[in-house]
Design a protein around this motif. Structure first.
Motif, mmCIF file in Angstrom:
data_model
loop_
_atom_site.group_PDB
_atom_site.id
_atom_site.type_symbol
_atom_site.label_atom_id
_atom_site.label_comp_id
_atom_site.label_asym_id
_atom_site.label_seq_id
_atom_site.Cartn_x
_atom_site.Cartn_y
_atom_site.Cartn_z
ATOM 1 N N HIS A 53 5.431 -1.009 -5.916
ATOM 2 C CA HIS A 53 5.733 0.422 -6.086
ATOM 3 C C HIS A 53 6.869 0.872 -5.150
ATOM 4 O O HIS A 53 7.639 0.048 -4.701
ATOM 5 N N GLU A 68 -0.434 4.093 -1.825
ATOM 6 C CA GLU A 68 -0.383 2.625 -1.858
ATOM 7 C C GLU A 68 1.004 2.094 -1.497
ATOM 8 O O GLU A 68 1.118 1.097 -0.775
ATOM 9 N N HIS A 132 -0.177 -5.420 -2.975
ATOM 10 C CA HIS A 132 -0.703 -4.198 -3.599
ATOM 11 C C HIS A 132 -2.037 -3.824 -2.966
ATOM 12 O O HIS A 132 -2.615 -4.610 -2.195
ATOM 13 N N GLN A 133 -2.497 -2.618 -3.328
ATOM 14 C CA GLN A 133 -3.852 -2.185 -2.946
ATOM 15 C C GLN A 133 -4.561 -1.776 -4.228
ATOM 16 O O GLN A 133 -3.935 -1.280 -5.160
HETATM 17 ZN ZN LIG Z 1 -0.227 -1.513 -7.000
#
Ligand SMILES: [Zn+2]
Length: 235
Positions: A53, A68, A132-133
């Motif tokens: 992102h 995130e 990522h989260q």
């Molecule tokens: Zn993500």
């Protein structure tokens, strides 16, 4: 007062010792420089670290309001430092809060993802790790999890190593296993061994707090780096 010949012997011994130390030092220096040349001659391992992102795309929003995209970048930067300390060449897809899209373009997300893949293909790294989260409706759900592309033996091997490291290093109560996926764009479109490391659930209050802690981030990055080195030393 010592006898002159004892002093003389002591002096000779001291000179001999210093000369030996000097030549030993030179020898050591020569050895080190040859080793460096050998290391330089061999291409470094290369890893693409992708912070998911960025810019207009915040990713998941934590139960504590944390975005995130911020956490991904913080952990990715820490991982890059550890890998570079281990003499690995690191390529980051982004180093600040911005996507890989042109401002004003209509399909920002599509352009962003396409450019990430192009970068991964251009550098032909030994592996790619995308940070990522996770998030889920049920707030009790937690635990890091690593994803790989369905059918990729190398991706699976890397994911297994990283999953094991994250469980052992971050939360031994986490019983998640590495998981295959055949629909994530990055996994589908990247020809290099690639994993997506979801470091935790932003929807779980405790894990969201931990993920914002710089020391916890460093721990996560450290264990990811250890797993990556384990994988690289085995290929
Ligand atoms: Zn993500």
């Amino acid at each position: 007062m010592k006898k002159w010949w004892i002093q003389s012997l002591q002096f000779t011994a001291a000179v001999a010792f210093m000369a030996a130390a000097f030549f030993a030092g030179r020898q050591a220096a020569v050895t080190v420089s040859v080793t460096n040349q050998e290391t330089d001659a061999k291409a470094k391992y290369c890893v693409v670290v992708d912070a998911g992102h960025g810019g207009d795309d915040p990713g998941k929003v934590g139960i504590n309001g944390m975005l995130e995209k911020e956490l991904n970048l913080q952990i990715a930067k820490k991982l890059a430092v550890f890998l570079e300390m281990a003499d690995v060449e690191v390529v980051m897809t982004r180093t600040e809060d911005r996507g890989l899209y042109e401002e004003g373009t209509s399909g920002k997300k599509a352009q962003d993802m396409k450019r990430r893949v192009e970068l991964m293909e251009t550098h032909a790294p030994d592996l790619v790790i995308s940070i990522h989260q996770n998030s889920y409706g049920d707030e009790t759900v937690r635990g890091a999890q690593v994803f790989y592309y369905t059918g990729s033996a190398e991706g699976k091997k890397l994911a297994q190593i990283l999953q094991h490291r994250l469980v052992e290093g971050l939360d031994p109560a986490n019983h998640r296993m590495e998981k295959d996926n055949d629909s994530y764009y990055l996994l589908k479109k990247t020809s290099r061994p690639i994993v997506i490391a979801e470091c935790g659930f932003l929807s779980n209050p405790d894990e969201a707090t931990l993920l914002c802690d710089p020391l916890y981030q460093e721990k996560a990055a450290w264990h990811l780096h250890m797993g990556i080195m384990q994988y690289l030393n085995d290929i």
